[in-house]
Design an enzyme around this catalytic site. Structure first.
Site, PDB file in Angstrom:
ATOM      1  N   ASN A  86      -1.026   1.822   5.914  1.00  0.00           N
ATOM      2  CA  ASN A  86      -0.203   0.803   5.251  1.00  0.00           C
ATOM      3  C   ASN A  86       0.381  -0.074   6.355  1.00  0.00           C
ATOM      4  O   ASN A  86       1.013   0.449   7.268  1.00  0.00           O
ATOM      5  CB  ASN A  86       0.907   1.510   4.444  1.00  0.00           C
ATOM      6  CG  ASN A  86       2.030   0.572   4.020  1.00  0.00           C
ATOM      7  OD1 ASN A  86       3.171   0.982   3.918  1.00  0.00           O
ATOM      8  ND2 ASN A  86       1.724  -0.665   3.769  1.00  0.00           N
ATOM      9  N   GLY A  87       0.159  -1.384   6.266  1.00  0.00           N
ATOM     10  CA  GLY A  87       0.693  -2.289   7.286  1.00  0.00           C
ATOM     11  C   GLY A  87      -0.366  -3.291   7.704  1.00  0.00           C
ATOM     12  O   GLY A  87      -1.383  -3.458   7.014  1.00  0.00           O
ATOM     13  N   ARG A 108       3.288   0.415  -5.352  1.00  0.00           N
ATOM     14  CA  ARG A 108       3.167  -0.212  -4.032  1.00  0.00           C
ATOM     15  C   ARG A 108       1.843  -0.975  -3.855  1.00  0.00           C
ATOM     16  O   ARG A 108       1.641  -1.656  -2.854  1.00  0.00           O
ATOM     17  CB  ARG A 108       3.250   0.857  -2.930  1.00  0.00           C
ATOM     18  CG  ARG A 108       4.547   1.625  -2.900  1.00  0.00           C
ATOM     19  CD  ARG A 108       4.518   2.681  -1.816  1.00  0.00           C
ATOM     20  NE  ARG A 108       4.419   2.076  -0.501  1.00  0.00           N
ATOM     21  CZ  ARG A 108       5.449   1.685   0.230  1.00  0.00           C
ATOM     22  NH1 ARG A 108       6.669   1.861  -0.212  1.00  0.00           N
ATOM     23  NH2 ARG A 108       5.273   1.137   1.414  1.00  0.00           N
ATOM     24  N   GLU A 135      18.143 -17.628 -14.321  1.00  0.00           N
ATOM     25  CA  GLU A 135      17.231 -16.695 -14.992  1.00  0.00           C
ATOM     26  C   GLU A 135      17.778 -15.272 -15.059  1.00  0.00           C
ATOM     27  O   GLU A 135      17.442 -14.531 -15.963  1.00  0.00           O
ATOM     28  CB  GLU A 135      15.795 -16.750 -14.439  1.00  0.00           C
ATOM     29  CG  GLU A 135      15.605 -16.509 -12.986  1.00  0.00           C
ATOM     30  CD  GLU A 135      14.155 -16.754 -12.510  1.00  0.00           C
ATOM     31  OE1 GLU A 135      13.280 -17.044 -13.323  1.00  0.00           O
ATOM     32  OE2 GLU A 135      13.922 -16.650 -11.297  1.00  0.00           O
ATOM     33  N   GLU A 195      16.288 -23.577  -6.038  1.00  0.00           N
ATOM     34  CA  GLU A 195      15.926 -22.162  -6.119  1.00  0.00           C
ATOM     35  C   GLU A 195      17.163 -21.313  -6.443  1.00  0.00           C
ATOM     36  O   GLU A 195      17.088 -20.370  -7.231  1.00  0.00           O
ATOM     37  CB  GLU A 195      15.252 -21.710  -4.818  1.00  0.00           C
ATOM     38  CG  GLU A 195      14.862 -20.245  -4.756  1.00  0.00           C
ATOM     39  CD  GLU A 195      13.936 -19.770  -5.876  1.00  0.00           C
ATOM     40  OE1 GLU A 195      13.389 -20.591  -6.621  1.00  0.00           O
ATOM     41  OE2 GLU A 195      13.795 -18.534  -6.010  1.00  0.00           O
ATOM     42  N   LYS A 253      17.382 -18.929  -9.735  1.00  0.00           N
ATOM     43  CA  LYS A 253      17.670 -17.489  -9.677  1.00  0.00           C
ATOM     44  C   LYS A 253      18.862 -17.151 -10.551  1.00  0.00           C
ATOM     45  O   LYS A 253      18.823 -16.247 -11.367  1.00  0.00           O
ATOM     46  CB  LYS A 253      18.019 -17.044  -8.250  1.00  0.00           C
ATOM     47  CG  LYS A 253      16.976 -16.633  -7.256  1.00  0.00           C
ATOM     48  CD  LYS A 253      15.857 -15.809  -7.709  1.00  0.00           C
ATOM     49  CE  LYS A 253      14.843 -16.608  -8.400  1.00  0.00           C
ATOM     50  NZ  LYS A 253      13.548 -16.692  -8.329  1.00  0.00           N
ATOM     51  N   TRP A 280      -2.918  -2.496  -1.721  1.00  0.00           N
ATOM     52  CA  TRP A 280      -2.570  -3.893  -2.039  1.00  0.00           C
ATOM     53  C   TRP A 280      -3.242  -4.683  -0.925  1.00  0.00           C
ATOM     54  O   TRP A 280      -2.763  -4.701   0.203  1.00  0.00           O
ATOM     55  CB  TRP A 280      -1.051  -4.066  -2.016  1.00  0.00           C
ATOM     56  CG  TRP A 280      -0.598  -5.454  -2.334  1.00  0.00           C
ATOM     57  CD1 TRP A 280      -0.293  -6.435  -1.443  1.00  0.00           C
ATOM     58  CD2 TRP A 280      -0.365  -6.015  -3.623  1.00  0.00           C
ATOM     59  NE1 TRP A 280       0.105  -7.562  -2.101  1.00  0.00           N
ATOM     60  CE2 TRP A 280       0.070  -7.337  -3.446  1.00  0.00           C
ATOM     61  CE3 TRP A 280      -0.491  -5.522  -4.939  1.00  0.00           C
ATOM     62  CZ2 TRP A 280       0.387  -8.170  -4.511  1.00  0.00           C
ATOM     63  CZ3 TRP A 280      -0.172  -6.364  -5.987  1.00  0.00           C
ATOM     64  CH2 TRP A 280       0.261  -7.659  -5.771  1.00  0.00           C
ATOM     65  N   CYS A 312       0.803  -1.234   0.000  1.00  0.00           N
ATOM     66  CA  CYS A 312       0.000   0.000   0.000  1.00  0.00           C
ATOM     67  C   CYS A 312       0.836   1.284   0.000  1.00  0.00           C
ATOM     68  O   CYS A 312       1.941   1.309   0.514  1.00  0.00           O
ATOM     69  CB  CYS A 312      -0.954   0.098   1.194  1.00  0.00           C
ATOM     70  SG  CYS A 312      -2.067  -1.275   1.341  1.00  0.00           S
ATOM     71  N   LYS A 354       6.416 -12.163 -15.291  1.00  0.00           N
ATOM     72  CA  LYS A 354       6.144 -12.254 -13.854  1.00  0.00           C
ATOM     73  C   LYS A 354       5.044 -13.271 -13.579  1.00  0.00           C
ATOM     74  O   LYS A 354       5.102 -14.027 -12.618  1.00  0.00           O
ATOM     75  CB  LYS A 354       5.728 -10.867 -13.346  1.00  0.00           C
ATOM     76  CG  LYS A 354       5.544 -10.773 -11.872  1.00  0.00           C
ATOM     77  CD  LYS A 354       6.886 -10.705 -11.179  1.00  0.00           C
ATOM     78  CE  LYS A 354       6.794 -10.937  -9.695  1.00  0.00           C
ATOM     79  NZ  LYS A 354       8.052 -11.436  -9.140  1.00  0.00           N
ATOM     80  N   HIS A 397      25.502 -40.125  -9.479  1.00  0.00           N
ATOM     81  CA  HIS A 397      24.807 -40.927 -10.494  1.00  0.00           C
ATOM     82  C   HIS A 397      24.694 -40.142 -11.805  1.00  0.00           C
ATOM     83  O   HIS A 397      23.668 -40.211 -12.480  1.00  0.00           O
ATOM     84  CB  HIS A 397      23.404 -41.304  -9.998  1.00  0.00           C
ATOM     85  CG  HIS A 397      23.425 -42.123  -8.743  1.00  0.00           C
ATOM     86  ND1 HIS A 397      23.919 -43.396  -8.677  1.00  0.00           N
ATOM     87  CD2 HIS A 397      23.035 -41.819  -7.483  1.00  0.00           C
ATOM     88  CE1 HIS A 397      23.823 -43.854  -7.440  1.00  0.00           C
ATOM     89  NE2 HIS A 397      23.289 -42.903  -6.687  1.00  0.00           N
TER      90      HIS A 397
HETATM   91  C1  G6P Z   1       6.722 -17.264 -13.526  1.00  0.00           C
HETATM   92  C2  G6P Z   1       7.614 -16.307 -12.761  1.00  0.00           C
HETATM   93  C3  G6P Z   1       8.273 -17.054 -11.596  1.00  0.00           C
HETATM   94  C4  G6P Z   1       7.206 -17.673 -10.701  1.00  0.00           C
HETATM   95  C5  G6P Z   1       6.276 -18.587 -11.511  1.00  0.00           C
HETATM   96  C6  G6P Z   1       5.076 -19.007 -10.699  1.00  0.00           C
HETATM   97  O1  G6P Z   1       7.500 -18.228 -14.159  1.00  0.00           O
HETATM   98  O2  G6P Z   1       8.624 -15.782 -13.613  1.00  0.00           O
HETATM   99  O3  G6P Z   1       9.038 -16.134 -10.828  1.00  0.00           O
HETATM  100  O4  G6P Z   1       7.817 -18.403  -9.691  1.00  0.00           O
HETATM  101  O5  G6P Z   1       5.767 -17.891 -12.646  1.00  0.00           O
HETATM  102  O6  G6P Z   1       4.330 -17.882 -10.374  1.00  0.00           O
HETATM  103  P1  G6P Z   1       3.263 -17.813  -9.194  1.00  0.00           P
HETATM  104  O7  G6P Z   1       2.658 -16.456  -9.337  1.00  0.00           O
HETATM  105  O8  G6P Z   1       2.277 -18.914  -9.481  1.00  0.00           O
HETATM  106  O9  G6P Z   1       3.980 -18.036  -7.929  1.00  0.00           O
END
Ligand code: G6P
Length: 606
Positions: free
Chosen positions: A101-102, A28, A486, A479, A483, A75, A2, A601, A502
């Site tokens: 906000n919070g 935000r 990508e 993960e 990261k 938000w 927010c 995203k 293996h």
């Molecule tokens: C896309 C984004 C990733 C995300 C995935 C799942 O590939 O680039 O960063 O982890 O979607 O998104 P979600 O909104 O379902 O967590």
């Protein structure tokens, strides 16, 4: 997250200025917005769900008369995006308006007390309680400042607040705890906002409020006090050198880095889950015969880590599954005894929704963990929990991942308690570890950044990177790999360390960098063996392990030291250096870390 604004102008109407300020805070939050002003002794409010410009087109936000006002862009966390839940919120008498906000943690308790006193509420928000409490205090004869401070002494949680009252139409009352709030001092204008981006086109003179402070803003002065005892605080302004865009990134060069740094706060917010919903989710998880944790991308990695946590803490076998594989893999056995906890930051990933639709038609129970109230996932779930991370702008998920893990840990702990699977002593220890988590996150970000920056320099031309971890650290390795891959575009492989012999070991030659995720848990003695196997074939071992783990530190060509932590919380902390590595590798290689190529995203195509 927010965005809030308070503003007073010496001449003309304030609403068009608040509107412009809110536009610069839309990053935000953008699911609802509203403005309230004081005009001819009354509070006028216009607000709705939707984007700011749409609401303005419909309600003429900019047309509100009055020279003092507050505004909000939302938000959602408590209550779906709707007209009633949009801010500003009024007290019962319509003379006090509040934007916030919070998260007010104890709002249910406070609301119950107010209901008993005869108050009625129009929204499902935590914020409305603040307006009503201030009203209650003022009935006892307090002025608006004292009533606000007294209210906030009863409130637990995070807030930045801007408040107006018809009885004192020359001032905006402000308050801050954990959520940001900055005063802006202009010529003929006074501002308060969640960040300076809001008012920078008008003034570069800013005064930062600190936690536990309340302030009075008038056209020609500001006064700051401690919430505790209203003793006054002297603070002069600083001159900001930021552009609007830099201010939106809080001075960080990219949103991704800002969001990595924000994690201490977002993890704290993820611990402020609403117990009513948590317990409903826990109850339904407990009833399932087959329980799946379902997600895509980073959210799948949270599911994988979650499966270890549920198993170890609550003795629940919850199968992690990649959303796009679910129907083919498990579709034929889905039925009324199946429970699926879908983890999706956006709540809109089509692979997730497709799997859930299939399961729903077969009478499975759908549960959700998401960052977006009002998303499709929240609408199709029987119950859901919100992770409270605020919008994430960097395409690569960072803060939303650590919040998902925190929320999953919280759920698993509640389930363990319900099932009587942990002793009181274990429960207390875990609760304490969870409450220390935000400060540990802060420490890891700060301590690992210089080390990782140097590693990024050394590896900027690497052709391949390997990530290994055992047990729950396999999720961290996956993960970390995702990261780095990508953002840097370097091909990366992640494997459970036990499986590395293996296959992956065949690619090792002199100098091949291999990252080992090695917290101090029951897999440690095995991973030491894996490090030796790799080193014997020429691998360069980059080991993330506890700072006093002399044995692993001694084996490492480079080590990334970490503070001691409960192994189940290790993915939250141990992912952070890899997030930073991904960011700095992107910079080294000339990539835009906020917008990696070919990625989106939220992926809404199959
Ligand atoms: C896309 C984004 C990733 C995300 C995935 C799942 O590939 O680039 O960063 O982890 O979607 O998104 P979600 O909104 O379902 O967590």
């Amino acid at each position: 997250m927010c965005g809030i604004v308070g503003c007073i102008v010496a001449k003309g109407n304030v609403a068009p200025i608040i509107f412009e300020c809110l536009k610069r805070l839309e990053y935000r939050g953008y699911d609802s917005a509203g403005i309230a002003t004081i005009h001819e002794g009354r509070i006028l409010v216009r607000k709705d769900a939707g984007k700011l410009s749409e609401i303005d087109a419909k309600l003429d936000l900019k047309g509100l008369p009055g020279s003092i006002g507050i505004g909000h862009t939302r938000w959602a966390t408590h209550g779906a995006p709707s007209q009633a839940n949009a801010h500003p919120h009024l007290d019962g008498s319509g003379t006090i308006a509040v934007v916030h906000n919070g998260i007010i943690e104890n709002f249910m308790e406070l609301k119950r007390e107010l209901l008993e006193l005869g108050h009625t509420f129009r929204s499902k928000t935590d914020t409305e309680v603040v307006a009503h409490l201030i009203q209650e205090m003022m009935k006892k004869g307090m002025d608006i400042l004292t009533a606000t401070a007294e209210t906030l002494r009863k409130v637990k949680g995070s807030y930045s607040l801007a408040i107006i009252h018809t009885g004192t139409p020359d001032r905006v009352i402000l308050a801050r705890n954990e959520s940001p709030l900055i005063i802006g001092i202009g010529e003929g204008f006074m501002f308060a906002a969640s960040d300076a981006a809001a008012f920078l086109p008008y003034t570069d003179k800013a005064v930062y409020l600190e936690n536990g402070e309340v302030a009075v803003l008038k056209i020609d002065e500001y006064k700051i006090f401690k919430i505790d005892d209203l003793r006054s605080v002297n603070r002069s302004h600083v001159v900001l050198k930021w552009t609007v865009e830099e201010a939106q990134k809080a001075g960080f060069p990219h949103y991704t880095l800002k969001e990595i740094y924000e994690q201490a706060q977002t993890v704290r917010e993820a611990l402020r889950l609403q117990l009513t919903y948590v317990d409903l989710v826990v109850e339904l998880l407990d009833r399932g015969r087959d329980v799946f944790l379902l997600g895509a991308g980073t959210s799948y990695h949270a599911c994988l880590a979650g499966s270890y946590i549920f198993s170890k803490l609550a003795r629940l076998s919850a199968y992690p599954v990649i959303a796009s594989e679910f129907v083919e893999n498990y579709g034929s056995s889905i039925g009324v005894d199946t429970v699926i906890l879908a983890v999706s930051q956006s709540g809109e990933t089509i692979d997730v929704l497709n799997a859930l639709e299939y399961a729903r038609l077969r009478a499975a129970t759908i549960l959700g963990l998401t960052n977006v109230v009002g998303s499709t996932l929240t609408r199709i779930s029987r119950a859901y929990v919100l992770q409270n991370s605020g919008p994430e702008i960097g395409v690569a998920a960072t803060k939303t991942f650590t919040s998902q893990l925190t929320a999953l840990m919280f759920l698993a702990l509640r389930l363990a308690r319900k099932r009587g699977k942990v002793s009181q002593a274990e429960m207390d220890a875990l609760q304490e570890d969870l409450s220390n988590l935000p400060s540990l996150v802060n420490k890891v970000v700060k301590d690992s950044e210089p080390i990782v920056k140097e590693i990024a320099k050394q590896l900027s031309n690497a052709e391949l990177l390997l990530f290994l971890g055992r047990g729950i650290s396999y999720a961290t390795a996956l993960e970390g790999r995702l990261k780095v891959m990508e953002l840097s575009y370097i091909p990366c492989i992640a494997y459970p360390a036990g499986e590395s012999k293996h296959g992956p070991i065949s690619i090792i030659e002199e100098g091949q960098p291999v990252f080992f995720v090695a917290p101090r848990d029951e897999t440690r003695r095995y991973i030491i063996g894996n490090v030796m196997e790799m080193k014997a074939r020429g691998a360069r071992a980059i080991i993330t392990c506890e700072r006093d783990d002399d044995e692993l530190q001694g084996l490492a060509d480079i080590s990334i030291p970490m503070p001691p932590t409960n192994p189940l919380l290790s993915p939250i902390l141990y992912t952070i250096p890899y997030q930073l590595l991904a960011y700095y590798l992107a910079l080294e290689r000339g990539n835009d870390p906020d917008k990696p190529r070919n990625l989106a995203k939220s992926v809404t195509v199959l």
